[in-house]
Design a protein around this motif. Structure first.
Motif, PDB file in Angstrom:
ATOM      1  N   LEU A 185      23.235  34.961  36.221  1.00 47.33           N
ATOM      2  CA  LEU A 185      24.024  34.564  37.382  1.00 47.33           C
ATOM      3  C   LEU A 185      24.473  35.812  38.132  1.00 47.33           C
ATOM      4  N   PRO A 186      23.740  36.235  39.139  1.00 47.44           N
ATOM      5  CA  PRO A 186      24.208  37.376  39.918  1.00 47.44           C
ATOM      6  C   PRO A 186      25.542  37.016  40.584  1.00 47.44           C
ATOM      7  N   THR A 187      26.527  37.871  40.407  1.00 46.01           N
ATOM      8  CA  THR A 187      27.859  37.603  40.945  1.00 46.01           C
ATOM      9  C   THR A 187      28.396  38.854  41.613  1.00 46.01           C
ATOM     10  N   ALA A 188      29.402  38.669  42.445  1.00 45.96           N
ATOM     11  CA  ALA A 188      30.149  39.799  42.978  1.00 45.96           C
ATOM     12  C   ALA A 188      31.136  40.246  41.907  1.00 45.96           C
ATOM     13  N   SER A 189      31.493  41.515  41.924  1.00 41.20           N
ATOM     14  CA  SER A 189      32.364  42.031  40.866  1.00 41.20           C
ATOM     15  C   SER A 189      33.757  41.419  40.908  1.00 41.20           C
ATOM     16  N   ASP A 190      34.203  40.910  42.072  1.00 39.83           N
ATOM     17  CA  ASP A 190      35.534  40.317  42.141  1.00 39.83           C
ATOM     18  C   ASP A 190      35.525  38.810  41.848  1.00 39.83           C
ATOM     19  N   GLU A 191      34.356  38.246  41.607  1.00 39.29           N
ATOM     20  CA  GLU A 191      34.293  36.831  41.224  1.00 39.29           C
ATOM     21  C   GLU A 191      34.571  36.701  39.733  1.00 39.29           C
ATOM     22  N   ARG A 192      34.988  35.517  39.339  1.00 39.88           N
ATOM     23  CA  ARG A 192      35.271  35.248  37.936  1.00 39.88           C
ATOM     24  C   ARG A 192      34.335  34.136  37.465  1.00 39.88           C
ATOM     25  N   VAL A 193      33.679  34.353  36.325  1.00 40.59           N
ATOM     26  CA  VAL A 193      32.813  33.335  35.736  1.00 40.59           C
ATOM     27  C   VAL A 193      33.552  32.741  34.550  1.00 40.59           C
TER      28      VAL A 193
END
Length: 194
Positions: free
Chosen positions: A156-164
């Motif tokens: 899951l490519p995410t932005a660093s400020d997103e939370r999984v």
């Protein structure tokens, strides 16, 4: 925060079934395999993998009591002195131990790699496995350490400020993976770099 559900129960089940098959294929069967789940949700995922492996491999099913454990990494984390409180969990090692075995560490979300580094440190005090592999349900990128998963349910490519966030029925009442995005109000205004 805006949220987006990216995996639900059927997706998680499919991903774990694929990981179970990959683990058996990479090891050429169930011989000398041990699963160690990293609490909390990694331990739950390891239990689910254990059940799936027992359904698809008779050798695994015949020796399940020697195949599954948990590995608490709390005291090996590098953020203990940074005010991040974590309650220790119990480490449980199968009766046969881990010496000479292929240990598959099971975790929920791979992010910086620091939890896995702590797990490798924790393993040193328990025994000497022949090999250590890593299985994760979600790899979201943004590694801070040179650590890579051998078995990944979903990249899951995410932005660093997103939370999984992974929620599991056993701990949270439902199965889902959610990406939470920060509110736009909290984003800096303006456009240029300083």
């Amino acid at each position: 925060m805006g949220t987006r559900t990216v995996l639900q129960h059927p997706d998680i089940t499919r991903a774990l079934t694929r990981i179970a098959h990959e683990i058996l294929e990479a090891n050429h069967g169930a011989s000398d395999l041990v699963l160690l789940g990293i609490p909390t949700r990694g331990a739950v995922l390891a239990e689910r993998l254990d059940r799936i492996l027992a359904d698809i491999d008779p050798e695994w099913a015949a020796h399940r009591d020697q195949r599954l454990g948990t590995l608490d990494v709390t005291m090996h984390r590098d953020d203990l002195g940074h005010g991040i409180g974590r309650a220790p969990h119990r480490t449980t090692i199968p009766r046969s131990g881990i010496d000479g075995k292929v240990v598959v560490l099971v975790d929920d979300v791979l992010f910086s790699g620091r939890t896995v580094r702590a797990a490798l440190d924790a393993l040193q005090g328990i025994g000497r496995p022949r090999a250590v592999r890593l299985a994760v349900l979600v790899d979201r990128g943004h590694r801070e350490l040179p650590i890579r998963a051998d078995h990944v349910g979903k990249n899951l490519p995410t932005a660093s400020d997103e939370r999984v966030t992974l929620r599991l029925t056993e701990t949270d009442g439902s199965d889902e993976v959610v990406i939470e995005q920060p509110d736009e109000q909290q984003q800096p205004q303006g456009g240029g770099a300083a």
